[in-house]
Design an enzyme around this catalytic site. Structure first.
Site, short mmCIF file in Angstrom:
data_model
loop_
_atom_site.label_atom_id
_atom_site.label_comp_id
_atom_site.label_asym_id
_atom_site.label_seq_id
_atom_site.Cartn_x
_atom_site.Cartn_y
_atom_site.Cartn_z
N LYS A 196 -7.43 5.00 14.27
CA LYS A 196 -8.13 3.90 13.59
C LYS A 196 -7.21 3.24 12.56
O LYS A 196 -6.15 3.81 12.22
CB LYS A 196 -9.39 4.45 12.90
CG LYS A 196 -9.09 5.56 11.90
CD LYS A 196 -10.37 6.24 11.40
CE LYS A 196 -10.02 7.43 10.52
NZ LYS A 196 -11.21 8.17 10.09
N ARG A 217 -22.89 11.11 5.81
CA ARG A 217 -22.37 9.76 5.99
C ARG A 217 -23.15 9.12 7.13
O ARG A 217 -23.89 8.18 6.91
CB ARG A 217 -20.86 9.82 6.28
CG ARG A 217 -20.21 8.46 6.40
CD ARG A 217 -18.69 8.55 6.39
NE ARG A 217 -18.12 9.15 7.60
CZ ARG A 217 -16.80 9.24 7.83
NH1 ARG A 217 -15.93 8.80 6.94
NH2 ARG A 217 -16.35 9.79 8.95
N HIS A 272 -18.42 15.42 11.27
CA HIS A 272 -17.21 15.24 10.46
C HIS A 272 -17.26 16.16 9.25
O HIS A 272 -18.31 16.35 8.64
CB HIS A 272 -17.09 13.78 10.04
CG HIS A 272 -15.73 13.41 9.53
ND1 HIS A 272 -14.57 13.77 10.19
CD2 HIS A 272 -15.32 12.73 8.44
CE1 HIS A 272 -13.52 13.31 9.52
NE2 HIS A 272 -13.95 12.68 8.44
N ARG A 316 -10.05 16.41 16.58
CA ARG A 316 -9.75 15.00 16.30
C ARG A 316 -8.71 14.86 15.17
O ARG A 316 -9.02 14.46 14.06
CB ARG A 316 -11.02 14.24 15.88
CG ARG A 316 -12.17 14.33 16.88
CD ARG A 316 -13.31 13.41 16.48
NE ARG A 316 -13.72 13.55 15.10
CZ ARG A 316 -14.58 14.47 14.64
NH1 ARG A 316 -15.12 15.34 15.46
NH2 ARG A 316 -14.88 14.52 13.36
N TYR A 358 5.24 -10.50 -15.05
CA TYR A 358 3.98 -10.97 -15.63
C TYR A 358 3.58 -10.12 -16.83
O TYR A 358 3.56 -8.89 -16.74
CB TYR A 358 2.86 -10.89 -14.60
CG TYR A 358 2.96 -11.90 -13.48
CD1 TYR A 358 2.93 -13.27 -13.75
CD2 TYR A 358 3.05 -11.49 -12.16
CE1 TYR A 358 3.00 -14.19 -12.71
CE2 TYR A 358 3.12 -12.40 -11.11
CZ TYR A 358 3.10 -13.76 -11.40
OH TYR A 358 3.17 -14.66 -10.38
N CYS A 396 4.50 -7.68 -8.49
CA CYS A 396 3.90 -8.99 -8.17
C CYS A 396 3.35 -8.96 -6.74
O CYS A 396 3.44 -7.96 -6.05
CB CYS A 396 4.93 -10.10 -8.27
SG CYS A 396 5.93 -10.08 -9.77
N ASP A 408 4.55 -10.47 -4.10
CA ASP A 408 5.57 -10.45 -3.05
C ASP A 408 6.90 -9.84 -3.49
O ASP A 408 7.82 -9.76 -2.68
CB ASP A 408 5.88 -11.88 -2.58
CG ASP A 408 4.64 -12.73 -2.54
OD1 ASP A 408 3.76 -12.40 -1.73
OD2 ASP A 408 4.53 -13.68 -3.34
C1 LIG Z 1 -10.78 9.51 10.21
C2 LIG Z 1 -11.56 10.50 10.98
C3 LIG Z 1 -10.93 11.60 11.59
C4 LIG Z 1 -9.48 11.97 11.34
O1 LIG Z 1 -9.36 12.43 10.01
P1 LIG Z 1 -7.97 13.06 9.47
O2 LIG Z 1 -8.30 13.60 8.15
O3 LIG Z 1 -7.01 11.91 9.40
O4 LIG Z 1 -7.57 14.06 10.48
C5 LIG Z 1 -11.68 12.41 12.42
N1 LIG Z 1 -13.00 12.17 12.61
C6 LIG Z 1 -13.65 11.15 12.02
C7 LIG Z 1 -15.10 10.95 12.26
C8 LIG Z 1 -12.96 10.28 11.17
O5 LIG Z 1 -13.62 9.29 10.56
#
Ligand SMILES: *Cc1c(COP(=O)(O)O)cnc(C)c1O
Length: 370
Positions: free
Chosen positions: A35, A133, A162, A219, A263, A310, A312
């Protein structure tokens, strides 16, 4: 090419991916989480490499992120980790991805889209084992399966949850989540013994340090890029950082004492000093919070950021013993000579985590793959 660019070492990515995959038991597949443009590393390249290294599937957050992957010819299953609104169900069907679903999903609308396309849409049921979540209560999993049974064009591919504290030194919360998931898996297997559902809990931290978080699929996200999720997760697989950030000095000035830099003149030269300008700013993802805090490497020597970063550009102070001219190479993240600057160091100075630093590198910064 612009003098400011990111380098991603693809052989190290491959090495990391192999070590991660080899560490899993043979009954577990792995989904590469790419992602947010592969955590800034480039989702198409990272997705391609993961597939070549035998990762069975990929995961992104939203259906828009699937489009460039499909356009690049990546055809493995792609999971969505966030919930999808009905307005995006057409895109889910068009890109053939697997949406995360729970009670908030409009299944009537999803069924209609699947029916119109004359396809079956596979679903990844999100389960809330304690992060709060998204996801169904695991106690309701059987009822949820029965509910989905009513929709002829929808089919459950599997269940995922998760972990919110897998990267903590105290693993009690992580084990609690794993136990809840485990109990649900047992109940589902007893209820539907003929279905081979995918059950997925472990993220990077779970995979590395919470044994009971491994189910039929893991994952990993951040560890593919060689970065640990937190200081409490030991790098037991010897994974290596793959990304470095480079630029070039564009201007050098010798200033007397008492001159304000940038700045707000937040830095005033305490004595005559040499100041160099670097063509990267917060619009590129170099955090403004590194103003008067960060440092860069020039000729293998640390040069502190002076004044405010800044949009850039930003300025650094050149140590007296160093001679610097426009065109000299600058390393903002990575190694130069015997010195190095890590993502963790930058994140700590910016009061955040490496995840946010990586995701912050904007499209304006070219990615170079070596
Ligand atoms: C981002 C995410 C992951 C991966 O998390 P890491 O900490 O980068 O391994 C896995 N599952 C879900 C649902 C996530 O949102």
């Amino acid at each position: 090419m612009r003098p400011t660019y990111l380098t991603i070492n693809t052989s190290l990515v491959r090495e990391n991916l192999r070590k991660i995959k080899d560490s899993l038991p043979e009954w577990s597949t792995s989904t590469a989480v790419i992602k947010a443009n592969g955590y800034g590393h480039g989702s198409v390249m990272m997705g391609r490499i993961a597939v070549e290294e035998g990762y069975e599937s990929l995961a992104v957050a939203i259906p828009e992120e699937v489009v460039p992957l499909r356009n690049a010819g990546i055809m493995v299953p792609i999971y969505l980790l966030g919930l999808t609104r009905p307005q995006s169900f057409e895109l889910v069907a068009d890109t053939n991805c697997i949406p995360a679903v729970c009670e908030s999903t409009d299944f009537e609308a999803l069924q209609k889209v699947a029916d119109n396309h004359d396809i079956t849409i596979e679903l990844a049921v999100a389960v809330d084992t304690g992060m709060h979540r998204i996801g169904i209560n695991p106690d309701n999993a059987i009822d949820f399966i029965k509910h989905i049974d009513q929709y002829p064009n929808l089919h459950i591919d599997g269940f995922f949850s998760h972990m919110s504290n897998a990267d903590a030194a105290d693993q009690s919360h992580a084990h609690g989540q794993a136990q809840k998931f485990h109990a649900m898996v047992d109940a589902i297997r007893a209820f539907r013994p003929d279905e081979e559902y995918r059950f997925s809990l472990a993220n990077s931290a779970g995979l590395l340090s919470v044994k009971d978080s491994l189910f039929t699929d893991a994952r990993p996200g951040i560890i593919q890029y060689g970065i640990m999720p937190s200081l409490d997760v030991p790098n037991r697989l010897g994974l290596k950082p793959v990304l470095s950030l480079h630029s070039e000095v564009v201007h050098v000035q010798h200033l007397p004492a008492g001159e304000g830099i940038g700045y707000g003149s937040t830095y005033v030269t305490p004595r005559p000093m040499t100041i160099a300008t670097i063509p990267m700013g917060y619009a590129d993802g170099y955090p403004r919070s590194l103003s008067n805090r960060g440092s860069v490497l020039i000729h293998g020597t640390r040069c502190p950021v002076v004044g405010r970063v800044c949009m850039d550009q930003f300025m650094v102070a050149i140590p007296d013993e160093l001679t610097v001219v426009p065109g000299d190479k600058v390393v903002l993240l990575g190694a130069q000579g015997h010195e190095s600057i890590t993502a963790l160091e930058i994140a700590a100075l910016a009061n955040t985590i490496p995840y946010e630093i990586f995701c912050g590198f904007s499209e304006r910064v070219p990615r170079q793959y070596i």
